[in-house]
Design an enzyme around this catalytic site. Structure first.
Site, PDB file in Angstrom:
ATOM      1  N   CYS A 115     -25.032  -3.298   1.761  1.00  0.00           N
ATOM      2  CA  CYS A 115     -25.925  -2.372   2.001  1.00  0.00           C
ATOM      3  C   CYS A 115     -27.245  -3.090   1.838  1.00  0.00           C
ATOM      4  O   CYS A 115     -27.789  -3.977   2.822  1.00  0.00           O
ATOM      5  CB  CYS A 115     -25.744  -1.375   0.993  1.00  0.00           C
ATOM      6  SG  CYS A 115     -26.405   0.302   1.724  1.00  0.00           S
ATOM      7  N   HIS A 217     -20.222   0.555   2.250  1.00  0.00           N
ATOM      8  CA  HIS A 217     -20.037   0.031   0.758  1.00  0.00           C
ATOM      9  C   HIS A 217     -18.529  -0.110   0.838  1.00  0.00           C
ATOM     10  O   HIS A 217     -17.628   1.008   0.671  1.00  0.00           O
ATOM     11  CB  HIS A 217     -20.432   1.100  -0.230  1.00  0.00           C
ATOM     12  CG  HIS A 217     -21.916   1.077  -0.590  1.00  0.00           C
ATOM     13  ND1 HIS A 217     -22.365   0.389  -1.594  1.00  0.00           N
ATOM     14  CD2 HIS A 217     -22.796   1.722   0.040  1.00  0.00           C
ATOM     15  CE1 HIS A 217     -23.679   0.454  -1.512  1.00  0.00           C
ATOM     16  NE2 HIS A 217     -24.002   1.056  -0.613  1.00  0.00           N
ATOM     17  N   GLU A 219     -16.551  -1.610  -1.214  1.00  0.00           N
ATOM     18  CA  GLU A 219     -15.997  -1.446  -2.674  1.00  0.00           C
ATOM     19  C   GLU A 219     -15.571  -0.264  -2.931  1.00  0.00           C
ATOM     20  O   GLU A 219     -14.660  -0.211  -3.928  1.00  0.00           O
ATOM     21  CB  GLU A 219     -17.166  -1.995  -3.680  1.00  0.00           C
ATOM     22  CG  GLU A 219     -18.086  -0.859  -4.022  1.00  0.00           C
ATOM     23  CD  GLU A 219     -19.482  -0.875  -3.007  1.00  0.00           C
ATOM     24  OE1 GLU A 219     -19.292  -1.581  -2.048  1.00  0.00           O
ATOM     25  OE2 GLU A 219     -20.232  -0.283  -3.237  1.00  0.00           O
TER      26      GLU A 219
END
Ligand SMILES: N[C@@H](CCC(=O)NCCCC(=O)O)C(=O)O
Length: 241
Positions: A115, A217, A219
């Site tokens: 990001c 994102h 993650e």
């Protein structure tokens, strides 16, 4: 003897502290997803504070770097522009992350920018940013998605023949979205994914095996291909340690 798990540096956000907040005093902050995703991929995450003078010593002991996102923006002077009213710099964090990035590049370590971290990577390689997507792309998708961030916000199309295509074994992904800025020009990097509205969603270094920036994102591990990204980061770090 099994290969040692690579140590992956992870940059932190910083909060000023306030009554009723986590602390009245300044503190670092980071969602657990980042460290969990690296751990699940076989790496050992190491949280990195905002001390630019430690950058070279830290990266000499680490095997890779993740530059995380945050609710802030790069100073547009870094890419030759005046600030947009919606641009909110965080100078201390950016100074620290730029020092860590320089040190990781100098040691040829694998780097994942997420990001805002993607945006820093692009600017470091001579790229520029769109400072506020709604102003220049009024018909763009809602890149600050209205639904929860652990759900997809839109799809992306991965550019064939790129490192991202190779590591994910995918042509499209479902990703979340939490940004009002985007890469306008990638500088010396190449584009490896776009959103359906044309917004750049991933950039990478064409020659290096793992210098990747992604606007979403990963993650959160929403798409199965997100796991491939962290697995590739850790494997590259392990093989070059
Ligand atoms: N300047 C960027 C910042 C985008 C970003 O990093 N968002 C993450 C939000 C907080 C988090 O969950 O990490 C932009 O807005 O385009």
């Amino acid at each position: 003897m099994p290969a040692q798990k690579p140590l992956i540096g992870v940059t932190l956000d910083a909060e000023p502290g306030a009554p009723g907040a986590f602390s009245r005093f300044p503190y670092y902050a980071l969602r657990q997803h980042y460290l969990d995703a690296i751990t699940h991929a076989g790496g050992i995450p190491v949280a990195l504070g905002h001390h630019p003078n430690h950058a070279e010593a830290l990266m000499a002991r680490l095997d890779g770097l993740v530059i995380t996102g945050g609710a802030f923006d790069l100073d547009p002077a870094l890419y030759g522009e005046a600030p947009h009213p919606q641009t909110t710099p965080q100078p201390q964090r950016t100074t620290a992350e730029r020092a860590l990035l320089r040190a990781a590049l100098a040691r040829d370590l694998p780097i994942l920018g997420i990001c805002g971290g993607m945006q820093l990577l692009a600017v470091a390689f001579g790229g520029t940013l769109i400072q506020h997507i709604p102003d220049t792309h009024p018909n763009a998708l809602p890149h600050e998605q209205p639904n929860p961030r652990d759900e997809p916000g839109h799809t992306i199309a991965i550019t064939p023949g790129t490192h991202l295509a190779t590591m994910t074994h995918a042509t499209t992904m479902r990703v979340n979205s939490s940004h009002h800025q985007a890469v306008r020009t990638p500088g010396a990097l190449r584009i490896s994914a776009h959103a359906p509205d044309g917004i750049i969603e991933a950039v990478e270094h064409p020659e290096h095996p793992f210098r990747l920036g992604v606007q979403w994102h990963p993650e959160f591990l929403i798409d199965p291909a997100d796991r491939n990204i962290f697995a590739s980061l850790v494997e590259t770090a392990r093989s070059t340690a």
